[in-house]
Structure formats: structure tokens, C-alpha cells
Design an enzyme around this catalytic site. Structure first.
Site, PDB file in Angstrom:
ATOM      1  N   HIS A   1      -7.461  -5.960   1.161  1.00 20.17           N
ATOM      2  CA  HIS A   1      -6.252  -5.143   1.360  1.00 20.17           C
ATOM      3  C   HIS A   1      -5.417  -5.616   2.547  1.00 20.17           C
ATOM      4  O   HIS A   1      -4.405  -5.004   2.877  1.00 20.17           O
ATOM      5  CB  HIS A   1      -6.693  -3.688   1.594  1.00 20.17           C
ATOM      6  CG  HIS A   1      -5.622  -2.657   1.398  1.00 20.17           C
ATOM      7  ND1 HIS A   1      -5.060  -2.382   0.177  1.00 20.17           N
ATOM      8  CD2 HIS A   1      -5.002  -1.821   2.269  1.00 20.17           C
ATOM      9  CE1 HIS A   1      -4.158  -1.428   0.299  1.00 20.17           C
ATOM     10  NE2 HIS A   1      -4.095  -1.070   1.569  1.00 20.17           N
TER      11      HIS A   1
ATOM     12  N   SER B   1       0.833  -1.200   0.000  1.00 19.17           N
ATOM     13  CA  SER B   1       0.000   0.000   0.000  1.00 19.17           C
ATOM     14  C   SER B   1       0.875   1.260   0.000  1.00 19.17           C
ATOM     15  O   SER B   1       1.618   1.486  -0.959  1.00 19.17           O
ATOM     16  CB  SER B   1      -0.959  -0.059   1.189  1.00 19.17           C
ATOM     17  OG  SER B   1      -1.987   0.861   1.017  1.00 19.17           O
TER      18      SER B   1
ATOM     19  N   ASP C   1     -10.292  -5.473  -3.066  1.00 20.31           N
ATOM     20  CA  ASP C   1      -9.697  -4.483  -2.162  1.00 20.31           C
ATOM     21  C   ASP C   1     -10.567  -3.229  -2.178  1.00 20.31           C
ATOM     22  O   ASP C   1     -10.800  -2.644  -3.245  1.00 20.31           O
ATOM     23  CB  ASP C   1      -8.276  -4.188  -2.696  1.00 20.31           C
ATOM     24  CG  ASP C   1      -7.476  -3.258  -1.829  1.00 20.31           C
ATOM     25  OD1 ASP C   1      -8.065  -2.384  -1.177  1.00 20.31           O
ATOM     26  OD2 ASP C   1      -6.241  -3.408  -1.825  1.00 20.31           O
TER      27      ASP C   1
HETATM   28  N1  LIG Z   1      -7.351  -0.162   9.797  1.00 18.70           N
HETATM   29  C1  LIG Z   1      -6.388   0.873   9.751  1.00 18.70           C
HETATM   30  C2  LIG Z   1      -6.516   1.602   8.457  1.00 18.70           C
HETATM   31  C3  LIG Z   1      -5.208   1.710   7.817  1.00 18.70           C
HETATM   32  C4  LIG Z   1      -4.849   0.455   7.059  1.00 18.70           C
HETATM   33  O1  LIG Z   1      -5.673  -0.253   6.513  1.00 18.70           O
HETATM   34  N2  LIG Z   1      -3.562   0.223   7.027  1.00 18.70           N
HETATM   35  C5  LIG Z   1      -3.034  -0.876   6.256  1.00 18.70           C
HETATM   36  C6  LIG Z   1      -2.178  -0.295   5.182  1.00 18.70           C
HETATM   37  S1  LIG Z   1      -3.152   0.817   4.177  1.00 18.70           S
HETATM   38  C7  LIG Z   1      -2.091   1.618   3.138  1.00 18.70           C
HETATM   39  O2  LIG Z   1      -1.012   2.008   3.360  1.00 18.70           O
HETATM   40  C8  LIG Z   1      -2.250  -1.803   7.151  1.00 18.70           C
HETATM   41  O3  LIG Z   1      -1.307  -2.444   6.723  1.00 18.70           O
HETATM   42  N3  LIG Z   1      -2.660  -1.867   8.424  1.00 18.70           N
HETATM   43  C9  LIG Z   1      -1.949  -2.619   9.441  1.00 18.70           C
HETATM   44  C10 LIG Z   1      -2.363  -4.050   9.639  1.00 18.70           C
HETATM   45  O4  LIG Z   1      -1.659  -4.728  10.413  1.00 18.70           O
HETATM   46  O5  LIG Z   1      -3.333  -4.505   9.028  1.00 18.70           O
HETATM   47  C11 LIG Z   1      -6.553   1.842  10.864  1.00 18.70           C
HETATM   48  O6  LIG Z   1      -7.681   2.260  11.075  1.00 18.70           O
HETATM   49  O7  LIG Z   1      -5.548   2.193  11.470  1.00 18.70           O
END
Ligand SMILES: N[C@@H](CCC(=O)N[C@@H](CSC=O)C(=O)NCC(=O)O)C(=O)O
Length: 299
Positions: free
Chosen positions: A276, A167, A243
Site C-alpha cells: 500500500h 487510498s 496490500d
Molecule cells: N502508517 C500510517 C497509517 C496510515 C497510512 O498508511 N496512510 C497511507 C494512506 S492509507 C489510506 O488512505 C499513506 O499514504 N501514508 C503516508 C505515507 O507517506 O506513507 C500512520 O500510522 O499514520
């Protein structure tokens, strides 16, 4: 190493924060002072048994490295805990380094609303030019000029390296990899932000970090960089077809269209049903490690 990645600042001492055994290799966290980010930074490193003396006949080998850049809201921990990458890294004799996603600390400016998509946990792997962010948010230089030299000076690793990410970290892997083709053997990404100058996450971050002059943004946009790439570093991308960020934020079609203009072939796997999350990453991470291994291990 390119001029962009050669280091002029001193490499600060690494302090070990934790260490545990995994697949007969070591998973550790280190902190160090970053002169580029003006704060302490933490990173995780997995060293396969080959690089710790726990390999065949206790022989110590200098192993190649995959640098993994995580996404919004992550730290150095998410990938190591959730991706399921360590077994294959141990088998193939590849180290993995996962830095934090932004500078940290009480003095580091954050999003006024503490949103997850800007500020802490959202450094976008660029060098900010706008106050107050320019003092700390120098993640592009941090990766190339501090983290990589510190890893290569401190562990049993070779100079061969690849870059990958998810991402926002996929955007980081593509942009850092495309701008430094002599540094990285190969690039891969899961669900990368492919055209940040055209999506809400990118526009918000770039406006605050880089200012209103959008001409300065394109050096951090993979869909712009790929049109000008002279050296065609191999690229593998995996993208979940279900996604929820695909259409609004990620835009792989923009990257493919731009790549076509430069006759640059990208392997893009659209994965029906996947979202995602790290469940998606963990489903295909071994394919990415094997992809990088063929270039990292070439003599
Ligand atoms: N659920 C998160 C929202 C942010 C999120 O989905 N972060 C993803 C990467 S998105 C793009 O860069 C991620 O990898 N999250 C960490 C995980 O361990 O899943 C929020 O509300 O913080």
C-alpha cells in the site's frame, strides 16, 4: 465547469510558504484562507518549466493540471516528496497540485482518540453535515469551488484537468471525478477505497461526518456512483496484490462489479507483490501521468 464546481465565494489571496527548483520547474507550497473549511489551508503545486518561463525560448504556456488527492495521515507534502512524479510532469508539461487531506488548526475538531483514520488528516473529500465537523470539513466543496478556481486564477495553467489519488485520496479522485465528468478529462487511482459504505474506514468516517442515515452516504461511494454515470470518463486504477488493506478496506471487486452493470470499462492493474506504500505509487506513477497526458493534451 458544472454548477457544482462554480464558485460563489471570493478567492482568497495565496501566500507562498516555500519554493524550490525541480527538473527546471518550480515546486511551491501556498497557504490561503478557505471560506468553505473556515481555516487556513495549504497546498503544493509543481509547475513544469513550460509554465514558469523556463521552457523553450522562455515561452510561457498555460499547462494542464493533475490534481492529486493523498491518503490518510498525509499532508500536501507526501506525494511531492515520495511519488517521484515531477520528472515526467516536467517532460510532458503538466502541473500537479496536491492539497492537504483535511482542514487544520487548533479550532478544528479531531478524532477524540487522535486516530489516523478520522478527523485531522482524514477529511474523506466530502462535505460534512454533522456538528461539530460540518463547520470545517467541507473538502468536496473546497477542492471544486476554492482550490481549482484559485489555481486557475493564479498560475499559468489551462482549464484542462485530471484527478488522481491514493487510498482515501483514490476514493476522493473517483467520487469527485465521477460526479463532475465535465470538469475532469480522466481519473486515476492507486489502491482506492472503492466502496466506503461497506468498509471500516468509510463507516467510521461517514457516521461521524454524515450521520446515521446511510442514504446520504452513497453520493460519496464510487461503487454506487459508477452505476449511474452517464458520461464514462476514462479510469485507470493500480492496486497492489499484497496490500494489507485490500480485502478489508479497498474492495476493488465491488467497483468492477458495479461498473459492469453500467457497461463502464475500468482499467484495473493488479500488481503482484506490491503493498500500500509510496514505493508502490512511485513504481507506477509515470504510467498514470502518461495516461492522463493523452486526454489532457488532446485538442
Ligand atoms: N502508517 C500510517 C497509517 C496510515 C497510512 O498508511 N496512510 C497511507 C494512506 S492509507 C489510506 O488512505 C499513506 O499514504 N501514508 C503516508 C505515507 O507517506 O506513507 C500512520 O500510522 O499514520
Amino acid at each position: 465547469m458544472s454548477n457544482e464546481s462554480s464558485t460563489s465565494k471570493q478567492i482568497e489571496e495565496l501566500k507562498r510558504v516555500s519554493q524550490t527548483l525541480a527538473f527546471n520547474g518550480t515546486l511551491s507550497q501556498y497557504s490561503h484562507y478557505s471560506q468553505h473549511n473556515n481555516c487556513d489551508m495549504r497546498f503544493a503545486i509543481y509547475l513544469p518549466p513550460h509554465a514558469t518561463g523556463a521552457g523553450i525560448e522562455g515561452k510561457l504556456e498555460n499547462v494542464p493540471v493533475i490534481y492529486w488527492l493523498s491518503g490518510l495521515s498525509c499532508t500536501d507534502e507526501n506525494f511531492m516528496q515520495k511519488a517521484g512524479a515531477l520528472k515526467m510532469a516536467a517532460q510532458l508539461g503538466i502541473a500537479i497540485v496536491a492539497p492537504d487531506t483535511s482542514p487544520r488548526g487548533e479550532d478544528v475538531p479531531d478524532d477524540p482518540d487522535k486516530a489516523y483514520d478520522f478527523g485531522l488528516g482524514a477529511g474523506f473529500y466530502l462535505n460534512a453535515t454533522q456538528p461539530p465537523f460540518d463547520r470545517n470539513y467541507q473538502m468536496y466543496d473546497y477542492i471544486l469551488k476554492e482550490l481549482i478556481p484559485a489555481v486557475e486564477a493564479s498560475f499559468a495553467v489551462s482549464s484542462k484537468k485530471a484527478i488522481s489519488g491514493h487510498s482515501m485520496g483514490g476514493h476522493g479522485a473517483l467520487t469527485i471525478g465521477l460526479r463532475n465528468p465535465e470538469v475532469f478529462t480522466s481519473i486515476s487511482a492507486f489502491s482506492p477505497i472503492c466502496n466506503p459504505v461497506e468498509c471500516p474506514w468509510g463507516i467510521k468516517a461517514f457516521t461521524h461526518y454524515l450521520g446515521d442515515n446511510t442514504d446520504t452516504w452513497t453520493m460519496y461511494d464510487a461503487s454506487h456512483l459508477i452505476k449511474k454515470a452517464n458520461i464514462k470518463t476514462p479510469i485507470l486504477i493500480d492496486q497492489g496484490a499484497d496490500d494489507s488493506f485490500l480485502k478489508s478496506e479497498l474492495k476493488p471487486e465491488s467497483l468492477l462489479k458495479a461498473a459492469l452493470i453500467n457497461d463502464y470499462t475500468i482499467q484495473l492493474n493488479m500488481r503482484p507483490g506490491y503493498d500500500h506504500s509510496y514505493y508502490f505509487i512511485s513504481s507506477f506513477i509515470e504510467e498514470h501521468i502518461v495516461f492522463h497526458a493523452q486526454f489532457l493534451q488532446a485538442v
